[in-house]
Design a protein around this motif. Structure first.
Motif, mmCIF file in Angstrom:
data_model
loop_
_atom_site.group_PDB
_atom_site.id
_atom_site.type_symbol
_atom_site.label_atom_id
_atom_site.label_comp_id
_atom_site.label_asym_id
_atom_site.label_seq_id
_atom_site.Cartn_x
_atom_site.Cartn_y
_atom_site.Cartn_z
ATOM 1 N N TYR A 291 -10.245 1.789 4.718
ATOM 2 C CA TYR A 291 -9.188 2.749 4.394
ATOM 3 C C TYR A 291 -9.561 4.218 4.594
ATOM 4 O O TYR A 291 -8.683 5.068 4.607
ATOM 5 C CB TYR A 291 -8.742 2.558 2.938
ATOM 6 N N GLY A 292 -10.841 4.537 4.696
ATOM 7 C CA GLY A 292 -11.263 5.930 4.844
ATOM 8 C C GLY A 292 -11.616 6.570 3.509
ATOM 9 O O GLY A 292 -11.342 6.022 2.437
ATOM 10 N N PHE A 293 -12.195 7.761 3.613
ATOM 11 C CA PHE A 293 -12.715 8.454 2.432
ATOM 12 C C PHE A 293 -11.642 8.901 1.450
ATOM 13 O O PHE A 293 -11.885 8.956 0.252
ATOM 14 C CB PHE A 293 -13.509 9.703 2.853
ATOM 15 N N LEU A 294 -10.483 9.266 1.940
ATOM 16 C CA LEU A 294 -9.487 9.895 1.075
ATOM 17 C C LEU A 294 -8.448 8.928 0.523
ATOM 18 O O LEU A 294 -7.560 9.354 -0.222
ATOM 19 C CB LEU A 294 -8.786 11.035 1.838
ATOM 20 N N HIS A 295 -8.542 7.674 0.832
ATOM 21 C CA HIS A 295 -7.578 6.696 0.329
ATOM 22 C C HIS A 295 -7.792 6.494 -1.165
ATOM 23 O O HIS A 295 -8.915 6.539 -1.668
ATOM 24 C CB HIS A 295 -7.751 5.370 1.078
ATOM 25 N N TYR A 296 -6.685 6.257 -1.871
ATOM 26 C CA TYR A 296 -6.786 6.129 -3.327
ATOM 27 C C TYR A 296 -7.684 4.962 -3.750
ATOM 28 O O TYR A 296 -8.339 5.021 -4.790
ATOM 29 C CB TYR A 296 -5.402 6.020 -3.969
ATOM 30 N N LYS A 297 -7.719 3.885 -2.947
ATOM 31 C CA LYS A 297 -8.580 2.746 -3.295
ATOM 32 C C LYS A 297 -10.056 3.138 -3.218
ATOM 33 O O LYS A 297 -10.859 2.704 -4.039
ATOM 34 C CB LYS A 297 -8.309 1.559 -2.369
ATOM 35 N N THR A 298 -10.401 3.946 -2.232
ATOM 36 C CA THR A 298 -11.782 4.422 -2.087
ATOM 37 C C THR A 298 -12.149 5.324 -3.261
ATOM 38 O O THR A 298 -13.225 5.177 -3.862
ATOM 39 C CB THR A 298 -11.967 5.179 -0.764
ATOM 40 N N ILE A 299 -11.263 6.218 -3.600
ATOM 41 C CA ILE A 299 -11.518 7.149 -4.707
ATOM 42 C C ILE A 299 -11.637 6.396 -6.021
ATOM 43 O O ILE A 299 -12.537 6.659 -6.825
ATOM 44 C CB ILE A 299 -10.415 8.224 -4.762
ATOM 45 N N GLN A 300 -10.758 5.427 -6.237
ATOM 46 C CA GLN A 300 -10.811 4.637 -7.469
ATOM 47 C C GLN A 300 -12.121 3.872 -7.579
ATOM 48 O O GLN A 300 -12.767 3.863 -8.631
ATOM 49 C CB GLN A 300 -9.632 3.668 -7.518
ATOM 50 N N CYS A 301 -12.545 3.245 -6.489
ATOM 51 C CA CYS A 301 -13.799 2.489 -6.497
ATOM 52 C C CYS A 301 -14.981 3.427 -6.729
ATOM 53 O O CYS A 301 -15.912 3.095 -7.453
ATOM 54 C CB CYS A 301 -13.947 1.728 -5.180
ATOM 55 N N SER A 302 -14.930 4.598 -6.126
ATOM 56 C CA SER A 302 -15.991 5.587 -6.319
ATOM 57 C C SER A 302 -16.074 6.021 -7.778
ATOM 58 O O SER A 302 -17.174 6.169 -8.335
ATOM 59 C CB SER A 302 -15.728 6.802 -5.425
ATOM 60 N N GLN A 303 -14.943 6.186 -8.419
ATOM 61 C CA GLN A 303 -14.923 6.561 -9.837
ATOM 62 C C GLN A 303 -15.478 5.433 -10.707
ATOM 63 O O GLN A 303 -16.185 5.698 -11.692
ATOM 64 C CB GLN A 303 -13.505 6.930 -10.266
ATOM 65 N N GLU A 304 -15.172 4.197 -10.340
ATOM 66 C CA GLU A 304 -15.728 3.058 -11.074
ATOM 67 C C GLU A 304 -17.252 3.022 -10.931
ATOM 68 O O GLU A 304 -17.965 2.739 -11.902
ATOM 69 C CB GLU A 304 -15.100 1.755 -10.570
#
Length: 69
Positions: free
Chosen positions: A26-39
């Motif tokens: 999905y790329g760096f800025l996709h919400y799924k990437t951001i959510q996983c990064s926060q987890e």
């Protein structure tokens, strides 16, 4: 039986692989990437708290940092 540190470390490793996979899809800025990064950030914070901040043998402390009441 795994220790709390081992358990959190395993979860961190799994979350890292998941993050790399999601990022590839999905790329760096996709919400799924951001959510996983926060987890992953939360897991790393838990590891830090157990390892460096508090007494990891205190059950009430562990309950608090793991999100319990």
């Amino acid at each position: 039986m795994a220790t709390l540190l081992q358990q959190i470390s395993k979860e961190i490793e799994e979350k890292r692989y998941e993050l790399v996979d999601i990022n590839k899809r999905y790329g760096f800025l996709h919400y799924k990437t951001i959510q996983c990064s926060q987890e992953l950030d939360n897991l790393l914070n838990q590891l830090f708290k157990v390892r460096y901040v508090g007494c990891s043998t205190n059950p009430s402390y562990i309950k608090v940092i793991m999100g319990g009441q």
